[in-house]
Enzyme design. Structure first.
Site, mmCIF file in Angstrom:
data_model
loop_
_atom_site.group_PDB
_atom_site.id
_atom_site.type_symbol
_atom_site.label_atom_id
_atom_site.label_comp_id
_atom_site.label_asym_id
_atom_site.label_seq_id
_atom_site.Cartn_x
_atom_site.Cartn_y
_atom_site.Cartn_z
ATOM 1 N N CYS A 48 16.918 54.235 36.812
ATOM 2 C CA CYS A 48 16.163 55.135 35.944
ATOM 3 C C CYS A 48 14.689 54.763 35.985
ATOM 4 O O CYS A 48 14.326 53.604 36.184
ATOM 5 C CB CYS A 48 16.705 55.039 34.517
ATOM 6 S SG CYS A 48 15.916 56.184 33.362
ATOM 7 N N ASP A 50 12.805 54.568 33.549
ATOM 8 C CA ASP A 50 12.474 53.884 32.299
ATOM 9 C C ASP A 50 11.749 52.564 32.580
ATOM 10 O O ASP A 50 12.161 51.786 33.440
ATOM 11 C CB ASP A 50 13.773 53.626 31.519
ATOM 12 C CG ASP A 50 13.528 53.184 30.089
ATOM 13 O OD1 ASP A 50 12.967 52.089 29.891
ATOM 14 O OD2 ASP A 50 13.903 53.923 29.157
ATOM 15 N N ARG A 52 11.654 49.884 31.023
ATOM 16 C CA ARG A 52 12.316 48.665 30.548
ATOM 17 C C ARG A 52 13.363 48.116 31.509
ATOM 18 O O ARG A 52 14.018 47.105 31.196
ATOM 19 C CB ARG A 52 12.984 48.943 29.189
ATOM 20 C CG ARG A 52 12.035 49.394 28.099
ATOM 21 C CD ARG A 52 12.797 49.939 26.906
ATOM 22 N NE ARG A 52 13.516 51.171 27.250
ATOM 23 C CZ ARG A 52 14.370 51.782 26.435
ATOM 24 N NH1 ARG A 52 14.615 51.268 25.243
ATOM 25 N NH2 ARG A 52 14.977 52.898 26.814
ATOM 26 N N HIS A 104 21.332 52.857 32.215
ATOM 27 C CA HIS A 104 21.122 51.918 31.113
ATOM 28 C C HIS A 104 21.501 52.575 29.795
ATOM 29 O O HIS A 104 21.314 53.779 29.605
ATOM 30 C CB HIS A 104 19.664 51.428 31.074
ATOM 31 C CG HIS A 104 18.662 52.497 30.753
ATOM 32 N ND1 HIS A 104 18.211 52.735 29.476
ATOM 33 C CD2 HIS A 104 18.024 53.397 31.556
ATOM 34 C CE1 HIS A 104 17.329 53.731 29.505
ATOM 35 N NE2 HIS A 104 17.205 54.156 30.747
ATOM 36 N N CYS A 107 19.781 55.677 27.287
ATOM 37 C CA CYS A 107 18.928 56.433 28.207
ATOM 38 C C CYS A 107 18.455 57.735 27.555
ATOM 39 O O CYS A 107 19.262 58.563 27.116
ATOM 40 C CB CYS A 107 19.706 56.749 29.485
ATOM 41 S SG CYS A 107 18.762 57.692 30.702
#
Length: 215
Positions: A48, A50, A52, A104, A107
């Protein structure tokens, strides 16, 4: 740059790079000089976008050891030329041995796909995740807790994307040619850092329906 806040944050980026340059210059292992000559990673990470979920840190790998493609909700869409180009290069040029599709928990893209809200152009991308929900709607709808519903769809989405990846002509031809290649599905627990194996590893087309498996 007229905006002082933007200028400050941009300068912090440049200062951070100076720290990195200093670190590289003091490293005596020779690994960075070697990396400058080329790469030979064994892992392709499809994750992803993202911020993090950094692939190298999560897998404990050094620079040069993980080839990375990231998009919203770690999707493997058969018509996505960006993903397919990365996959083709990783499999046929770099000869990577492992592909990890990594979702994750929590999400945002998966959560958005479960709503009826419009978010913009991303709605067209989220339709691919809604299709995963459609396949598993009975199970998802039986979960009352919203957070758990999202997290279960995260897991199911990873499994579906692994399957999508295995049915690409790129992966199919690699297996047809006897190339050692395994595709894995994982979900990251951001709070603990754990990679949770979804037990959907494929290293051949033997477990795929005949219609998907190339001869």
């Amino acid at each position: 740059m007229g905006n002082q806040a933007l200028e400050k944050s941009f300068n912090e980026i440049l200062e951070g790079n100076k720290d990195w340059v200093d670190f590289v210059s003091k490293d005596e292992s020779g690994r960075f000089q070697q990396l400058a000559k080329g790469q030979s990673p064994e892992i392709l990470w499809i994750g992803c976008a993202d911020s993090r979920v950094p692939a190298n840190e999560i897998t404990g790998r050094k620079p040069g050891e993980v080839f990375v493609h990231r998009n919203i909700a770690n999707m493997c869409v058969h018509s996505d030329m960006s993903m397919l180009s990365v996959l083709d290069y990783a499999v046929n040029v770099l000869k990577i041995k492992h592909i990890i599709v990594a979702g994750h928990y929590g999400c945002g893209g998966v959560a958005a796909s479960l709503s009826r809200k419009q978010f913009g152009i991303i709605d067209n991308w989220l339709c691919h995740i809604k299709d995963v929900y459609r396949l598993h709607s009975q199970e998802i709808d039986s979960i009352k807790d919203e957070e758990k519903r999202v997290d279960r769809l995260v897991e199911l989405n990873v499994k579906e994307q692994v399957f999508n990846l295995c049915t690409t002509s790129i992966v199919q031809n690699a297996w047809k040619n006897g190339q050692d290649l395994a595709v894995h599905g994982m979900v990251i627990n951001i709070g603990t850092g754990e990679l949770v194996d979804q037990n959907c590893t494929f290293d051949s087309n033997n477990d795929l329906d005949n219609v998907f498996a190339y001869q």
